[in-house]
Design an enzyme around this catalytic site. Structure first.
Site, mmCIF file in Angstrom:
data_model
loop_
_atom_site.group_PDB
_atom_site.id
_atom_site.type_symbol
_atom_site.label_atom_id
_atom_site.label_comp_id
_atom_site.label_asym_id
_atom_site.label_seq_id
_atom_site.Cartn_x
_atom_site.Cartn_y
_atom_site.Cartn_z
ATOM 1 N N GLY A 509 0.831 -1.197 0.000
ATOM 2 C CA GLY A 509 0.000 0.000 0.000
ATOM 3 C C GLY A 509 0.862 1.240 0.000
ATOM 4 N N PRO A 513 4.093 -2.386 3.080
ATOM 5 C CG PRO A 513 5.644 -4.014 3.642
ATOM 6 C CD PRO A 513 5.473 -2.538 3.561
ATOM 7 C CE LYS A 528 -0.723 0.668 4.500
ATOM 8 N NZ LYS A 528 -1.762 0.503 3.563
ATOM 9 C CG ASP A 625 -3.922 7.006 -2.069
ATOM 10 O OD1 ASP A 625 -4.196 7.201 -3.273
ATOM 11 O OD2 ASP A 625 -3.051 6.220 -1.697
#
Ligand code: NAG
Ligand code: NAG
Ligand code: NAG
Ligand code: NAG
Ligand code: NAG
Ligand code: NAG
Ligand code: NAG
Ligand code: NAG
Length: 817
Positions: A509, A513, A528, A625
């Site tokens: 992401g 990772p 994450k 995002d």
């Protein structure tokens, strides 16, 4: 010819016998050359020459013989490598073993203290290389043994610690890196200052300590406990102080090793099925393992925010510093001690006992004697049992400031700390009240009416007080549950994700990772692992994560907790079995799973989730995002937005509306944001518009390609709209499954969302309304054709305009690395 065959078979015989009857020892008439090995009699270990990693040097070492992955456990000439294959090991008749390197130079030798008549060098089944007198048979009367000179690995049966008679200190020191076995600055051993404890040092700095041995284990090492793989012991007497472990089943391979790059000591166990070493445990495993993090008299509690707390009856020495997360000054007593008039002790439960540098122990005193002794000595600040097994025994005392206490939830031991008598009274009073409540009914039963009346009145009052206390407690508990985010230990996460193994990686992401994991209780999680460059303070991080955790909505991925370990920061989310939206809508086969009603439901869900972020949550989050790969799908295909709050937390200063660090993804960014760095909720609306177009058309905005036309998906949609055939945009098969008016309405809304001017775009609350009603919509104006105007365009699609097959790339990734 005959001769040839004969010499050939002789040769063969020699080779064959050499290969099959592997030797485990050499005597003075023999030697070991590069290319040959000694193998222990049961075949578990081999001694020979090896080349580590990408190095070109040769070293003499011991490794596991019966696994394919070369795992070196001991190195002889770790600081004096041999640069060719002329290495030769031999044992002289005096019992001195010598390793000769290039040009016959001695690169390593051992010094046996006693001379032997018939010395032999032998590799034992334990992995121990020993020099012994051949006359002694198999006795353990070694003249020298490699177990006394460990390198980075502790094998079963090896002692780590001191032989006090000879002053020999066996300690581990890490390899510099996997190419270089020379000693790094990470060491691990028993330190005797004060009372013995295991200490991991990085250079001269104490990096981790185990705490005092308490009979069962070390008070600070929760993962050292009864287990199916090994038994362990700590021997502490006049002659020796050492830690040792034994394998319960000799055929299970387990090793304990220092790792310089990870700066931890690890235990690995061999997994014969996967043919890999599996990480069993490691230390330090969390933030609170940092010695002295919380200063004098502080207590580090991972479940609290901030982790550093003062011990009960203590307060920060400097409140300002403490408030700004500088805990180095530590804590002082709330009420000053008065040793002459008598102090008292209060108990704190489940802690790692303080640093033993200023401590004193007596193995035969009991707790009562211990307390009396501590009370007498004004500098004694805490005491506890030395051995907590059975009915507990022994006495340990600490003088002056208490350093490096760690709070556990279900481990550690009790510690009694010195406080002023008045402070202890406060605490005792409340306990006494409870005792009275138990005693009162009896008095009531026996007493006179008047007394009954009196006592009843008093009891009611007491009960009220107690009720109030219980209520308060419950309130506090409720509050703390609300406040406390689950903080996972790195060990837990590592076990869940199989040490972040590659096959558990779900993807990469914008901030690092993501790995899939399964907790011990079977719960599936997504972890994450944030890139280390966020440059954020630990406290800020915790505060932010806590805030994000409060964002709860059924269209947002739920944050379960976090994990902090030194530089390492991780977020733990619920796991979404159906992965992300992009894996469906852009996939020719899987897109059929999502018919129009499903897609519409997904669109509404995303809109609601975004609305919550923009308006309904306490935080007002701008996602920055939003894209198809950040919309995850649960088992019922309900959309859940992920990565929210990340930009706020890691993407720079949110209080300014202008940022020099653009976080986001090409193809989804509003023009004003991509070009001028201006962002607002309306830039999210723009991204939502793009996402809508993608869901409807089944095509990516970035990399959009149409045979007769140039331009991106927005332009294409706009053109069709202008030409009066907007429905041509929709994925062919949607026309069959969907209500055309609904599809049309969604196209209309998406064009409103991607308008050039942010002011013209609807807010998310209007979008939600529009989606849910049949009211007339305003006409869309010119959209922002980001791709033509973006300054990034030229270098990002490298002239391959319109047919780029690149996946979208998060800008933040480009900047973070
Ligand atoms: C090996 O080391 C010796 C001196 O220690 C040096 O003279 C020699 O050239 C080296 N050989 C190689 C191949 O590097
Ligand atoms: C090797 O050893 C011999 C004898 O000691 C010496 O003459 C020679 O210079 C050495 N060679 C190297 C490369 O060190
Ligand atoms: C042997 O003794 C020498 C000199 O005392 C020392 O430098 C060397 O480290 C010793 N070797 C071992 C393996 O202990
Ligand atoms: C240290 O640990 C990492 C990850 O567990 C591993 O990749 C690396 O090879 C280890 N380094 C050494 C020197 O053992
Ligand atoms: C020891 O481990 C091996 C391999 O895992 C297994 O086959 C064997 O039964 C074990 N022995 C005992 C006594 O548990
Ligand atoms: C420190 O924080 C506490 C609690 O948040 C607050 O009551 C106190 O006023 C702060 N003190 C200073 C000096 O900042
Ligand atoms: C340890 O405690 C025992 C029992 O109280 C006592 O006899 C002994 O002298 C103590 N040892 C030391 C060194 O104080
Ligand atoms: C208290 O104990 C310390 C450490 O054992 C000792 O140095 C000191 O003399 C003791 N003080 C008194 C008053 O007994």
């Amino acid at each position: 010819m005959g001769m040839d065959i004969l010499s050939f078979s002789a040769c063969f015989l020699i080779i064959f016998s050499k290969a099959s009857i592997a030797l485990d020892k050499i005597s003075p008439s023999e030697s070991l050359t590069d290319g040959t090995t000694l193998v222990s009699s049961d075949g578990s270990f081999a001694l020979g020459f090896f080349t580590p990693g990408s190095s070109k040097n040769r070293y003499l070492g011991i490794w596991y013989n019966n696994i394919p992955m070369q795992t070196v456990v001991w190195v002889a000439n770790r600081i004096n490598p041999i640069n060719d294959t002329t290495g030769l090991l031999k044992i002289e008749s005096t019992g001195r073993a010598v390793l000769l390197g290039q040009n016959q130079t001695t690169v390593w030798s051992i010094n046996s203290t006693e001379a032997a008549q018939n010395p032999i060098l032998q590799l034992l089944d334990s992995g121990n290389l020993v020099v012994r007198d051949g006359k002694d048979g198999d006795s353990e009367n070694y003249l020298w043994q490699s177990f006394d000179y460990p390198t980075d690995t502790m094998l079963a049966g090896m002692k780590i610690g001191w032989d006090l008679r000879t002053g020999l200190n066996r300690r581990l020191s890490a390899w510099k890196n996997s190419d270089d076995p020379s000693p790094g600055d990470l060491t691990y051993g028993v330190e005797l200052q004060g009372n013995p404890q295991m200490v991991l040092r990085k250079g001269s700095e104490k990096y981790y300590r185990s705490g005092l041995w308490n009979g069962n284990g070390f008070s600070g090492v929760p993962n050292l406990r009864s287990n199916p793989v090994f038994d362990y012991d700590f021997v502490w007497n006049k002659e020796e102080v050492y830690y040792i472990y034994y394998l319960k089943n000799k055929s299970v391979m387990s090793r304990f090793v220092l790792n310089q790059t990870e700066k931890v000591r690890q235990r690995y166990t061999w997994n014969p099925e996967t043919q890999t070493w599996k990480l069993f445990s490691f230390m330090p495993s969390d933030y609170c393992d940092t010695p002295g993090l919380c200063g004098a008299n502080g207590n580090c509690d991972n479940s609290k925010l901030p982790a550093c707390q003062c011990l009960k009856a203590f307060r920060p020495k400097s409140l300002e510093r403490w408030n700004s997360s500088d805990w180095s000054e530590g804590c002082i007593h709330n009420k000053p001690l008065n040793c002459q008039r008598g102090d008292a002790f209060i108990r704190i439960e489940r802690v790692k006992t303080p640093d033993t540098s200023h401590s004193w122990v007596n193995k035969s005193m009991n707790l009562k004697e211990c307390r009396a002794r501590c009370l007498q000595n004004c500098s004694c600040m805490a005491y506890t049992n030395l051995d907590i097994r059975g009915r507990a025994s022994g006495c340990a005392m600490w003088f002056d400031d208490l350093i490096d206490i760690k709070q556990f939830q279900s481990f550690g031991q009790d510690l009694y700390i010195r406080v002023s008598a008045s402070e202890a009274e406060l605490k005792n009073k409340s306990e006494a009240k409870l005792a009275m409540i138990i005693a009162t009914p009896i008095a009531v039963f026996l007493g006179l009416l008047v007394v009954i009346y009196y006592i009843r009145r008093r009891r009611r009052k007491l009960e009220d007080e107690v009720e109030e206390r219980i209520e308060n407690d419950q309130k506090n508990q409720g509050r703390s549950e609300d406040m406390d985010l689950a903080v996972f230990e790195l060990g837990t996460i590592a076990r869940a994700t199989d040490s972040f193994s590659f096959h558990n990686k779900l993807g990469e992401g914008g901030f690092g990772p993501v790995y899939k994991g399964t907790l011990a209780n079977g719960q599936e999680i997504a972890v994450k692992r944030l890139s280390k460059s966020s440059g954020q303070g630990l406290n800020e991080f915790k505060t932010e994560v806590k805030l994000i955790a409060k964002l709860q909505h059924r269209n947002l991925v739920r944050l379960l907790g976090c994990c902090i370990h030194g530089e390492e920061k991780m977020l733990v989310y619920e796991y979404m079995p159906n992965r992300s939206l992009d894996s469906f809508i852009f996939d020719q086969r899987r897109c059929k799973v999502l018919d129009w009603p499903k897609r519409f439901q997904i669109i509404c869900g995303i809109a609601r989730g975004l609305l919550y972020l923009h308006q309904d949550s306490r935080l007002r989050i701008i996602h920055r995002d939003l894209k198809a790969s950040n919309v995850l799908l649960d088992s019922e295909m309900n959309p859940k937005i992920s990565d929210f709050g990340m930009a706020r937390t890691f993407g720079g200063d949110q209080t300014e509306a202008n940022t020099n660090r653009v976080v986001g993804t090409y193809g989804y960014m509003a023009p004003e944001y991509a070009i001028d760095g201006l962002f607002s909720v309306k830039s999210d609306v723009f991204s939502f518009g793009i996402l809508l177009l993608e869901i409807i058309s089944g095509r990516k905005n970035r990399g959009f390609y149409h045979k007769n036309q140039s331009g991106n998906l927005i332009e294409h949609a706009w053109r069709l709209w202008k030409e009066g055939k907007p429905l041509n945009l929709a994925d062919d098969f949607l026309a069959e499954t969907g209500s055309l008016s609904q599809v049309l309405r969604c196209i209309h809304i998406s064009l409103l969302c991607v308008q050039q001017h942010p002011e013209g775009r609807p807010s998310m609350s209007s979008v939600v309304l529009m989606l849910g009603s049949e009211n007339e919509l305003p006409l869309p104006k010119q959209p922002g054709f980001l791709f033509h105007k973006s300054p990034f365009e030229a270098d990002s699609s490298s002239g391959n305009h319109g047919s780029s097959s690149k996946n979208e790339i998060s800008l933040s990734v480009l900047e973070a690395r």
